[in-house]
Design a protein around this motif. Structure first.
Motif, short mmCIF file in Angstrom:
data_model
loop_
_atom_site.label_atom_id
_atom_site.label_comp_id
_atom_site.label_asym_id
_atom_site.label_seq_id
_atom_site.Cartn_x
_atom_site.Cartn_y
_atom_site.Cartn_z
N GLY A 64 0.78 -1.23 0.00
CA GLY A 64 0.00 0.00 0.00
C GLY A 64 0.81 1.28 0.00
O GLY A 64 0.26 2.37 0.11
N ASN A 65 2.15 1.17 -0.14
CA ASN A 65 3.00 2.36 -0.17
C ASN A 65 3.04 2.95 -1.58
O ASN A 65 3.14 2.21 -2.57
N VAL A 66 2.95 4.25 -1.67
CA VAL A 66 3.00 4.92 -2.97
C VAL A 66 4.39 4.76 -3.58
O VAL A 66 5.42 5.00 -2.92
N ILE A 67 4.45 4.34 -4.81
CA ILE A 67 5.72 4.16 -5.52
C ILE A 67 6.18 5.52 -6.05
O ILE A 67 5.41 6.25 -6.69
N MET A 68 7.44 5.86 -5.77
CA MET A 68 7.97 7.16 -6.17
C MET A 68 8.99 6.99 -7.29
O MET A 68 9.62 5.93 -7.43
N GLU A 69 9.15 8.03 -8.09
CA GLU A 69 10.15 8.05 -9.14
C GLU A 69 10.71 9.46 -9.25
O GLU A 69 10.12 10.42 -8.76
N GLU A 70 11.88 9.58 -9.89
CA GLU A 70 12.46 10.90 -10.09
C GLU A 70 11.61 11.70 -11.07
O GLU A 70 11.20 11.19 -12.11
N GLU A 71 11.39 12.97 -10.72
CA GLU A 71 10.60 13.84 -11.56
C GLU A 71 11.31 14.10 -12.89
O GLU A 71 12.52 14.28 -12.93
N ARG A 72 10.55 14.06 -13.96
CA ARG A 72 11.09 14.43 -15.26
C ARG A 72 11.21 15.94 -15.32
O ARG A 72 10.37 16.67 -14.80
N PRO A 73 12.27 16.47 -15.93
CA PRO A 73 12.43 17.92 -15.99
C PRO A 73 11.29 18.62 -16.72
O PRO A 73 10.66 18.05 -17.61
N ASN A 74 11.06 19.88 -16.33
CA ASN A 74 10.13 20.76 -17.03
C ASN A 74 8.71 20.19 -17.13
O ASN A 74 8.20 19.95 -18.22
N THR A 75 8.09 19.99 -16.00
CA THR A 75 6.75 19.42 -16.02
C THR A 75 5.66 20.41 -15.65
O THR A 75 4.49 20.08 -15.72
N HIS A 76 6.01 21.63 -15.24
CA HIS A 76 4.97 22.56 -14.81
C HIS A 76 4.56 23.50 -15.94
O HIS A 76 5.33 23.80 -16.84
N GLU A 77 3.30 23.93 -15.89
CA GLU A 77 2.75 24.81 -16.91
C GLU A 77 2.58 26.21 -16.31
O GLU A 77 1.98 26.37 -15.25
N SER A 78 3.09 27.22 -16.98
CA SER A 78 2.96 28.60 -16.52
C SER A 78 1.62 29.17 -16.98
O SER A 78 1.16 28.85 -18.08
N PRO A 79 1.01 30.05 -16.18
CA PRO A 79 -0.23 30.70 -16.61
C PRO A 79 0.02 31.62 -17.80
O PRO A 79 1.15 32.10 -18.01
N ALA A 80 -1.01 31.87 -18.56
CA ALA A 80 -0.87 32.65 -19.80
C ALA A 80 -0.41 34.08 -19.53
O ALA A 80 0.26 34.69 -20.38
N ASP A 81 -0.76 34.65 -18.37
CA ASP A 81 -0.41 36.04 -18.10
C ASP A 81 0.93 36.18 -17.35
O ASP A 81 1.27 37.28 -16.90
N ALA A 82 1.68 35.09 -17.23
CA ALA A 82 2.99 35.16 -16.58
C ALA A 82 4.01 35.70 -17.59
O ALA A 82 4.22 35.12 -18.65
N ARG A 83 4.64 36.79 -17.26
CA ARG A 83 5.52 37.47 -18.21
C ARG A 83 6.89 36.81 -18.32
O ARG A 83 7.46 36.34 -17.33
N SER A 84 7.43 36.80 -19.52
CA SER A 84 8.81 36.36 -19.75
C SER A 84 9.38 37.16 -20.90
O SER A 84 8.65 37.70 -21.73
N GLU A 85 10.70 37.26 -20.93
CA GLU A 85 11.41 37.94 -22.02
C GLU A 85 12.59 37.07 -22.43
O GLU A 85 13.18 36.38 -21.60
N ASP A 86 12.93 37.12 -23.72
CA ASP A 86 14.00 36.26 -24.22
C ASP A 86 15.37 36.57 -23.62
O ASP A 86 16.23 35.71 -23.58
N TYR A 87 15.57 37.80 -23.14
CA TYR A 87 16.87 38.18 -22.61
C TYR A 87 17.00 37.91 -21.10
O TYR A 87 18.05 38.20 -20.51
N VAL A 88 15.95 37.38 -20.48
CA VAL A 88 15.99 37.09 -19.05
C VAL A 88 15.57 35.64 -18.80
O VAL A 88 14.58 35.17 -19.34
N THR A 89 16.33 34.95 -17.97
CA THR A 89 15.98 33.61 -17.52
C THR A 89 15.76 33.67 -16.01
O THR A 89 16.66 34.11 -15.27
N ASN A 90 14.60 33.25 -15.55
CA ASN A 90 14.24 33.33 -14.13
C ASN A 90 14.25 31.94 -13.50
O ASN A 90 13.49 31.07 -13.91
N ILE A 91 15.11 31.76 -12.51
CA ILE A 91 15.21 30.49 -11.80
C ILE A 91 14.77 30.69 -10.35
O ILE A 91 15.26 31.59 -9.66
N MET A 92 13.81 29.89 -9.90
CA MET A 92 13.35 29.96 -8.52
C MET A 92 14.34 29.24 -7.61
O MET A 92 14.67 28.07 -7.83
#
Length: 442
Positions: free
Chosen positions: A151-179
């Motif tokens: 009954g234990n949940v089986i875990m695995e390593e997360e695949r990179p880049n799995t989250h979706e950003s909202p449409a109104d979240a701003r980005s620019e090609d000259y800036v990379t934002n890392i949390m």
């Protein structure tokens, strides 16, 4: 998630609306550099092989000629000496030829953009195979967690880049934002002790650190209003992404997470960092358990070379003012930005050989969802743009929040989100302020 560096894929629908896509040109340049690097290394291998082959053939011919002369040479008592001299001379020519070709290859690898990209790619391949990935539940076709026989949940390593950003979240090609997320432990329910956005700006050639105070009162999607540091305990990294992007309207291109044990190892591997302490800070650190090892409770007023254990204690202090007078969570986040700046200054002065040697020590403490391509592009930007400057900001900004007490949450900082978003945009993306726009218009 976002592959910006979002990027290397010019067909990424999240970047629609940009009339001219510089990544098309970048992809072409990278393809050219890759082809150039491959052809150069092929040429080096061929030249090296040809050099050795020619020298071996000359050696064989010389030995054959020597066989015809050997009886005469022996009678003159010179044969063996001349033969040994000839072999040494030929061996020296081969060694010099090999060293010459290797030197040419070294100049290419270090002295040209295609060569440096090749070195970076080799380093990133190693990093990608050894860096930590967050564990997530294995799910079936219906999205339900899969369990084992007990009954234990089986875990695995997360695949990179799995989250979706909202449409109104701003980005620019000259800036990379890392949390950047710092946590006390990886136990369930842990809260984020440090929340920052590290922005690499290739237009201004700077790294910008934005601290988000952990008492900032925001909406955590799916959970309601709470302090922002509770987002990690509620839903892990996914909740952190959603909370920051939805409240501050900014797109995050990946995350890097380190716990206190990792911070301690990173500082110790560097040999410590220089931090200035007030007399009150020194007294507080020496008389409390913020520095967990009593042996290191010996700091003093003024500039100290702090080791990892001392740095962790320094970063956690919030009850006394730091240099400059900042107190409470404002002082704590200022300390964290000072430590990150000191770490950045220390590591940027190290050569690539030293940095590669530190990987085995540091990588186990770091967890990220950045892809190998993102890491490669970040390193290329950092090295080729020669980024050496770092700036910092605190959110909520002064005058853009109200301190109050909320039932169930305690003392919070209630931000004016619209004002703070504008301040973040000015800092991270280089937008003009309203005052600058008015001056320009006049």
């Amino acid at each position: 998630m976002n592959d910006k560096i979002h990027s290397s894929d010019p067909k990424d629908p999240s970047r629609q609306g940009n009339s001219a896509d510089p990544f098309d040109a970048q992809d072409g340049r990278e393809a050219y550099e890759d082809e150039f690097a491959d052809e150069f290394m092929k040429s080096v291998r061929e030249d090296l092989g040809r050099q050795v082959e020619e020298e071996i053939e000359e050696e064989a011919a010389a030995e054959y000629d020597g066989q015809e002369q050997i009886s005469l040479e022996e009678t003159e008592g010179m044969g063996h000496k001349r033969k040994r001299r000839r072999k040494k001379y030929k061996a020296l020519k081969i060694v010099c030829g090999v060293l010459g070709v290797l030197m040419l290859a070294l100049i290419f690898l270090v002295g040209t953009p295609p060569g440096r990209r090749l070195l970076i790619r080799m380093a990133v391949t190693y990093i990608d195979s050894n860096i930590g990935r967050e564990e997530v539940p294995v799910t079936d076709e219906n999205g339900e967690a899969v369990t084992d026989a007990d009954g234990n949940v089986i875990m695995e390593e997360e695949r990179p880049n799995t989250h979706e950003s909202p449409a109104d979240a701003r980005s620019e090609d000259y800036v990379t934002n890392i949390m950047l997320v710092g946590i006390e432990s990886v136990l369930p329910g842990s809260r984020a002790d440090t929340i920052m956005i590290a922005s690499l700006d290739t237009r201004e050639d700077k790294i910008k650190l934005t601290s988000i105070l952990r008492d900032t009162y925001v909406n955590i999607p799916g959970y309601g209003m709470s302090k922002i540091n509770a987002a990690y305990g509620r839903g892990g990294i996914t909740s952190m992404y959603e909370t920051i992007e939805s409240n501050f309207k900014i797109r995050l291109d990946g995350y890097v997470m380190v716990n206190f044990e990792g911070l301690e190892a990173i500082v110790d591997a560097l040999g410590g960092v220089s931090i200035e302490l007030t007399a009150e800070e020194a007294r507080y650190l020496n008389t409390t358990n913020y520095i967990s090892n009593p042996e290191y409770r010996n700091v003093k007023e003024g500039v100290n070379l702090l080791n990892g254990n001392q740095v962790v204690g320094y970063c956690r202090v919030r009850k006394v003012a730091t240099v400059g007078g900042a107190n409470n969570d404002f002082g704590r986040t200022l300390r964290q930005r000072r430590v990150l700046t000191a770490i950045f200054e220390g590591y940027k002065s190290k050569g690539i050989g030293e940095l590669l040697g530190l990987m085995n020590t540091l990588l186990p403490y770091v967890t990220t969802d950045l892809t190998a391509k993102q890491m490669e592009n970040l390193l290329v930007d950092f090295i080729e743009e020669q980024i050496t400057e770092i700036e910092s900001l605190r959110i909520p900004a002064e005058g853009a929040y109200v301190g109050r007490t909320v039932e169930g949450a305690g003392s919070v900082l209630d931000p004016d989100l619209e004002a703070n978003i504008q301040i973040m945009y000015e800092f991270i993306f280089g937008d003009e302020s309203e005052e600058e726009e008015t001056t320009a218009a006049e």
